[in-house]
Structures are given as structure tokens and as C-alpha cells.
Write a protein that holds these residues in place. Structure first.
Motif, PDB file in Angstrom:
ATOM      1  N   HIS A   1     -18.496  14.498 -32.245  1.00  0.00           N
ATOM      2  CA  HIS A   1     -17.825  13.374 -31.584  1.00  0.00           C
ATOM      3  C   HIS A   1     -16.473  13.090 -32.238  1.00  0.00           C
ATOM      4  O   HIS A   1     -16.286  12.040 -32.870  1.00  0.00           O
ATOM      5  CB  HIS A   1     -18.705  12.125 -31.644  1.00  0.00           C
ATOM      6  N   PRO A   2     -15.511  14.003 -32.122  1.00  0.00           N
ATOM      7  CA  PRO A   2     -14.185  13.737 -32.693  1.00  0.00           C
ATOM      8  C   PRO A   2     -13.565  12.506 -32.060  1.00  0.00           C
ATOM      9  O   PRO A   2     -13.720  12.260 -30.865  1.00  0.00           O
ATOM     10  CB  PRO A   2     -13.394  15.007 -32.354  1.00  0.00           C
TER      11      PRO A   2
ATOM     12  N   VAL B   1      -8.219  15.087 -34.064  1.00  0.00           N
ATOM     13  CA  VAL B   1      -9.400  15.466 -34.850  1.00  0.00           C
ATOM     14  C   VAL B   1     -10.066  16.684 -34.228  1.00  0.00           C
ATOM     15  O   VAL B   1     -10.499  17.602 -34.935  1.00  0.00           O
ATOM     16  CB  VAL B   1     -10.390  14.290 -34.953  1.00  0.00           C
ATOM     17  N   SER B   2     -10.145  16.700 -32.915  1.00  0.00           N
ATOM     18  CA  SER B   2     -10.758  17.834 -32.225  1.00  0.00           C
ATOM     19  C   SER B   2     -10.013  19.133 -32.540  1.00  0.00           C
ATOM     20  O   SER B   2     -10.630  20.173 -32.823  1.00  0.00           O
ATOM     21  CB  SER B   2     -10.761  17.587 -30.722  1.00  0.00           C
ATOM     22  N   ALA B   3      -8.688  19.086 -32.517  1.00  0.00           N
ATOM     23  CA  ALA B   3      -7.895  20.277 -32.821  1.00  0.00           C
ATOM     24  C   ALA B   3      -8.035  20.663 -34.281  1.00  0.00           C
ATOM     25  O   ALA B   3      -8.076  21.850 -34.618  1.00  0.00           O
ATOM     26  CB  ALA B   3      -6.429  20.019 -32.475  1.00  0.00           C
ATOM     27  N   PHE B   4      -8.143  19.671 -35.147  1.00  0.00           N
ATOM     28  CA  PHE B   4      -8.230  19.954 -36.581  1.00  0.00           C
ATOM     29  C   PHE B   4      -9.564  20.620 -36.927  1.00  0.00           C
ATOM     30  O   PHE B   4      -9.621  21.484 -37.801  1.00  0.00           O
ATOM     31  CB  PHE B   4      -8.064  18.662 -37.381  1.00  0.00           C
ATOM     32  N   THR B   5     -10.627  20.217 -36.267  1.00  0.00           N
ATOM     33  CA  THR B   5     -11.937  20.803 -36.566  1.00  0.00           C
ATOM     34  C   THR B   5     -12.074  22.206 -35.987  1.00  0.00           C
ATOM     35  O   THR B   5     -12.919  22.978 -36.449  1.00  0.00           O
ATOM     36  CB  THR B   5     -13.075  19.927 -36.031  1.00  0.00           C
ATOM     37  N   GLY B   6     -11.250  22.552 -34.987  1.00  0.00           N
ATOM     38  CA  GLY B   6     -11.234  23.919 -34.482  1.00  0.00           C
ATOM     39  C   GLY B   6     -12.031  24.101 -33.203  1.00  0.00           C
ATOM     40  O   GLY B   6     -12.912  23.307 -32.865  1.00  0.00           O
ATOM     41  N   GLN B   7     -11.712  25.167 -32.486  1.00  0.00           N
ATOM     42  CA  GLN B   7     -12.375  25.452 -31.219  1.00  0.00           C
ATOM     43  C   GLN B   7     -13.827  25.862 -31.397  1.00  0.00           C
ATOM     44  O   GLN B   7     -14.606  25.820 -30.446  1.00  0.00           O
ATOM     45  CB  GLN B   7     -11.615  26.549 -30.474  1.00  0.00           C
TER      46      GLN B   7
END
Length: 389
Positions: free
Chosen positions: A231-232, A237-243
């Protein structure tokens, strides 16, 4: 326990304008937890870390360590009771390894015998022979060995708090993983309150109880690593955690979390009864238990169609099983190794806790559930961030 309350750092530029390097950060790291600060360069994570032991003086807000405002504590006293590890290691080249490890204990007045015993104890935790290495100098050690000494030196005086500024960043990948594992094992024994700066999402997932993601001096999300991935808080945050954030979660979710209930029957159950149960559940197998209720194997539907007898006559032993605390990455690897579509989840006492299947893993990862989700169902952010949203 470490609590940051509205922590702020403002720098004045040559043209007179002010820049907020850290802007109203609020967070609480409980005693014994590891919290990893993540974010791009210049986001404020290292500045925030250094304000905790007052290497940088805050412009506003407070830092509380075990309920005590650090602004009211003498700087030297504060730093002697907070361990500090940096990426550059910082060993003193003119001191032996023993002298490097015991710098702070000696400043605190420990006697020579106590210092030596502490150094030997810590050396054993990182698999370095004290008889071989304590009398050496830093130049006589490899980079990985020096980094290990840098970590245990910060622990020498047994501080309750440990600050780490990218402690493993300069080490090669093989040594980095080994040192991370050693540190994690030490933490399980010592239970320090740790704040670590990192740029590596995989390192944060592996080590952290909580992750704080910074951007532009603001705290964007503060959560359990699994919740961060599931749940970014926003696109950043979503981009930082990666695909591959869903695959990363395999390291965090346990077999017990993704297990689904499944019917069991004792070995003396008739084949007719066992087959009826499998037909009702549209199942291809049924787990069998012994007289003590422990799972010992399974019955296949095609075997249950044999005429007469009891389920135990057609018992097949489990080719492999899963423990409830094993992560899904290990479980999936085992499934592929044994070409299995399911594994029984069995605890140390032999109790059957259900089964984990490829479908149950996919269902868990896509369900919105996550481990360790903090109150209010997701990101914990500073009031300034909430106001700006």
C-alpha cells in the motif's frame, strides 16, 4: 524508544533564502525495533539521523530518547550512549583492533579486563577470531572485516540506541549480505533500538521492522515494510519500491499468513468416507493424521477410489513441508524444487495448520492484506505532509 516531534532543520543560503532540509518530521520507533530511512539523495534522511545525536542541531522540534529530550543532555554524554556507524567505517589506523573496539568503554572508565572481555565477546558475534585479530591494525584487515569492526565498535559500550549511516554501502555484494545477516542475528540477541539510513529498498525489506520514506525533507510514509510494498502512499513511494514490489513481498509474508484451512482425517478413516469428503471439497488429496492428531502424509483421490480398506493403507509421505514462519520466497522455491502445487504447513510440534498453494499465495498478495499494518490503515505521515496533500 526514539520519538521525533516536529523535527525540523532549516539552512540559510547565501542569498538569504531558507531551505528546509528536514520539515516537521514526526515518528516513533519502539524499543528493540530497526527503522530504515529511505529516499533519494538530498531528501533529508541523513540530516534527520544526525539530529538524533546532535551532530546537527535541529532548528525546531524535539528528539526524545526513552522519554528524555536530547536537547537537555550534554552532547558528549549523549553521543557516548548512542552507538554510531558510518559508511566510511572510521577506524583509527594507529590503534589495534582491540583499542578501536574499546574506545568508548575506556572513555567511560571501564577497566582493561572488562574492555578485553567485551571486545572478545563482540568479535565472536561477527565470526572473527579474537586471538587472531585483536592485536592487528585496520590496514591488516579486508574491507569486509573492517566494516564488521566498525559495527561492533558502536556496540562496545552496550548503548540502547544505534544509529547507522549507510553502514554496508561501501562493501561488495557478497560481504554485504554476510554482514547484514550477522547484524540481523546480533540484533535478535541484543535488541537495540536501531535507525539506519539506506538507499537500498532490498536492504530495508530484509532488516527493518519499520521503513520511513523521505522526499524533499518530508516524511512521505512510515510503515511496516510489507505494508509499504502493498500500500504505497503515493506514486513516488510506488516508484521507489520498484515494479517488482509484489515479488519483494515474498520475503516478508510467512507461510502461516498465506495458508488456507484444509480438512484432515485420521488414518483409520474408510476410503469411502475419505472419497466423499474430497468430492465435497473438489479436492485431489486429503491430509491424514496419526492417533496424536499430527499430520503424517496424505491420500490421493485416485487412490481412494480403490475398493475397500482405510485411508492409512494408501498413505503417501509428504515429499516436503513448510514451517509457519518460513517466508514465501523459500516456500515457492521448495514447491518448484519438488514440483509440488501445494505444501502442508506444519509447526514444530507436528500440528497441521493448513496448506499453502500457488493459488493461496497469489490470493494473499492480491487481497490487500499485509503484515504489520500500522494504525489508520497505511501511511503515517507528518502533519505538514497531510496539510499539503
Amino acid at each position: 524508544m526514539i520519538e521525533l516531534q516536529g523535527l525540523t532543520k532549516t539552512f540559510r543560503q547565501k542569498d538569504g533564502t531558507e531551505v528546509h532540509a528536514v520539515n516537521a518530521v514526526d515518528m516513533k520507533v519502539e524499543e528493540g525495533e530497526i527503522c530504515v530511512f529511505l529516499g533519494p539523495s538530498g531528501c533529508g534522511k541523513t540530516t534527520t539521523l544526525k539530529m538524533i545525536n546532535r551532530l546537527i542541531t535541529p532548528s525546531g522540534g524535539r528528539v526524545l530518547v526513552n522519554g528524555e529530550d536530547t536537547a537537555q543532555v550534554d552532547e558528549v554524554t549523549l553521543r557516548r550512549h548512542i552507538g554510531y556507524v558510518i559508511q566510511q567505517i572510521g577506524l583509527f589506523p594507529n590503534m589495534t583492533i582491540e583499542e578501536n573496539i574499546t574506545v568508548v568503554p575506556r572513555l567511560l572508565g571501564w577497566d582493561r579486563k572488562r574492555c578485553r572481555e567485551r571486545a572478545r565477546e563482540l568479535m565472536s558475534m561477527v565470526a572473527l577470531d579474537p586471538n587472531r585479530y585483536l592485536t592487528r591494525y585496520p590496514r591488516e584487515l579486508s574491507g569486509g572485516q573492517q566494516q564488521r569492526i566498525g559495527v561492533i565498535r558502536a556496540l562496545a559500550a552496550d548503548p540502547p540506541v544505534l544509529l547507522m549511516d549507510e553502514p554496508f554501502g561501501a562493501v561488495d555484494p557478497i560481504n554485504r549480505e554476510s554482514i547484514q545477516n550477522e547484524f540481523f542475528q546480533m540484533q535478535r540477541q541484543l535488541k537495540k533500538t536501531v535507525i539506519m539510513v539506506s538507499h537500498d529498498i532490498d536492504e530495508a525489506i530484509k532488516l527493518a521492522d519499520k521503513v520511513a520514506v523521505f522526499r524533499g525533507g518530508r516524511l512521505v510514509q512510515f510503515d511496516h515494510p510489507d505494508t509499504l510494498l502493498a500500500h504505497p502512499a503515493d506514486d513516488f513511494v510506488s516508484a521507489f519500491t520498484g515494479q517488482d514490489s509484489t515479488l519483494k513481498r515474498l520475503l516478508l509474508v510467512r507461510a502461516g499468513d498465506a495458508a488456507t484451512p484444509a480438512r484432515t482425517v485420521p488414518t483409520h478413516t474408510s476410503l469411502e468416507r475419505a472419497l466423499a469428503l474430497m468430492d465435497d471439497a473438489d479436492a485431489r488429496y486429503l491430509t491424514l493424521t496419526d492417533a496424536g492428531g499430527r499430520a503424517i502424509g496424505y491420500l490421493r483421490r485416485r487412490d481412494a477410489r480403490a475398493a475397500g480398506g482405510v485411508a492409512g493403507d494408501w498413505l503417501k509421505a509428504f515429499s516436503t513441508t513448510a514451517a509457519p514462519d518460513e517466508n514465501l520466497r523459500v516456500v515457492l522455491s521448495r514447491m518448484y524444487e519438488f514440483n509440488a502445487s501445494w505444501l502442508p504447513v506444519i509447526d514444530a510440534d507436528g500440528a497441521y495448520l493448513g496448506e499453502v498453494t500457488q493459488d493461496s499465495i497469489a490470493e494473499y498478495l492480491s487481497s490487500g492484506r499485509s503484515r504489520g499494518r500500522l494504525p489508520n490503515a497505511g501511511a503515517i505521515v507528518s502533519p505538514a505532509v497531510a496539510a499539503a496533500a
